[in-house]
Design an enzyme around this catalytic site. Sequence first.
Site, mmCIF file in Angstrom:
data_model
loop_
_atom_site.group_PDB
_atom_site.id
_atom_site.type_symbol
_atom_site.label_atom_id
_atom_site.label_comp_id
_atom_site.label_asym_id
_atom_site.label_seq_id
_atom_site.Cartn_x
_atom_site.Cartn_y
_atom_site.Cartn_z
ATOM 1 C CG ASN A 11 48.018 -44.506 -31.285
ATOM 2 O OD1 ASN A 11 48.604 -43.405 -31.535
ATOM 3 N ND2 ASN A 11 48.285 -45.263 -30.254
ATOM 4 C CE LYS A 13 50.483 -47.763 -30.887
ATOM 5 N NZ LYS A 13 51.120 -49.023 -30.371
ATOM 6 C CG HIS A 96 47.767 -46.525 -26.035
ATOM 7 N ND1 HIS A 96 48.788 -47.297 -25.780
ATOM 8 C CD2 HIS A 96 46.993 -46.795 -27.229
ATOM 9 C CE1 HIS A 96 48.854 -48.061 -26.941
ATOM 10 N NE2 HIS A 96 47.990 -47.912 -27.848
ATOM 11 C CD GLU A 98 52.146 -48.234 -27.160
ATOM 12 O OE1 GLU A 98 51.967 -46.808 -27.458
ATOM 13 O OE2 GLU A 98 52.047 -49.282 -27.795
ATOM 14 C CD GLU A 171 44.794 -50.227 -28.426
ATOM 15 O OE1 GLU A 171 44.772 -50.262 -29.652
ATOM 16 O OE2 GLU A 171 45.552 -49.563 -27.846
ATOM 17 N N GLY A 177 51.599 -54.420 -31.213
ATOM 18 C CA GLY A 177 52.967 -54.548 -31.766
ATOM 19 C C GLY A 177 53.445 -55.562 -31.719
ATOM 20 C CB SER A 216 48.980 -57.301 -34.370
ATOM 21 O OG SER A 216 49.992 -57.112 -33.266
HETATM 22 P P1 13P Z 1 49.753 -52.009 -33.436
HETATM 23 O O1 13P Z 1 48.544 -51.950 -34.282
HETATM 24 O O2 13P Z 1 50.979 -51.493 -33.854
HETATM 25 O O3 13P Z 1 49.825 -53.409 -32.639
HETATM 26 O O4 13P Z 1 49.395 -50.993 -32.209
HETATM 27 C C1 13P Z 1 48.030 -50.872 -31.724
HETATM 28 C C2 13P Z 1 47.767 -49.907 -31.048
HETATM 29 O O5 13P Z 1 48.528 -49.846 -29.853
HETATM 30 C C3 13P Z 1 46.696 -48.688 -31.317
HETATM 31 O O6 13P Z 1 46.531 -47.738 -30.277
#
Ligand code: 13P
Length: 255
Positions: A11, A13, A96, A98, A171, A177, A216
């Site tokens: 992803n 982002k 997601h 976010e 997740e 992150g 992560s």
């Molecule tokens: P990270 O791998 O940067 O922690 O992000 C995970 C994520 O949100 C994948 O959709």
Amino acid sequence: MTVQKKLIAGNWKMNMLHMDAAALAREVVAGADKAPCDLLLCPPSTLISWVAETASGSVVAVGGQDCHEADSGAYTGDVSATMVRDAGASHVILGHSERRHGLGETDERVRAKTEAAHGAGLVAIVCIGETEEQRDAGETLNVLSSQLDGSLPTGDNGFAVNGKDTVIAYEPVWAIGTGRTPTVDEVQAAHGHIRAHLTASLGEQAEDIRILYGGSMKPENAADLLAIENVDGGLIGGASLSADSFLAIADAAPA
Ligand code: 13P
């Protein structure tokens, strides 16, 4: 039950301009044949068609990061599931954290988007996961059940999803992150719970639905996370922005 390869999905982002994305996608495609798993790249909408062209003829699939639930209309700035598909994607990430927590996206909305994705012939990757507060309060498993119940399409006999049209991504919000990950026992409990919840509705067909872990995941911890029962792959954020680390995670997947 179909035995499936693990799915390692990147992803990206809101990262990458055309030039950097060009190199990244080409490197992933070049290394993809050796990977023991299925690979998926989810670039921002602006790059879907270009990444799809780069990946065309390879084993690398391409996905969007969101779609609107309507097929077309006056929704400035949005893209529909049909548009994501038309751009060359086969998958789309939905719900997601976010978007749930940053943009107030509700379970109902995620369900509507999932239905739209299915209608457009896309595989929906439906994300669920608890916040740190919910985890500290011991609510993780209840939150996961309730997000599944609210976000997945339902019919007369329970969930109207299958392993061909839906992937679940677990997740934990606090692990995204941050460099922090749940323990092996916590991941096993969460994934086992998701599988059991799907099975209660779908019976043994629930075995075909892949459940990814995200948060992560890196080359250093991928082998341990991907070896856990009911972890059918990973949804990778930061570490998917380098071909080396993304492919190293893919290499860590048990075949
Ligand atoms: P990270 O791998 O940067 O922690 O992000 C995970 C994520 O949100 C994948 O959709």
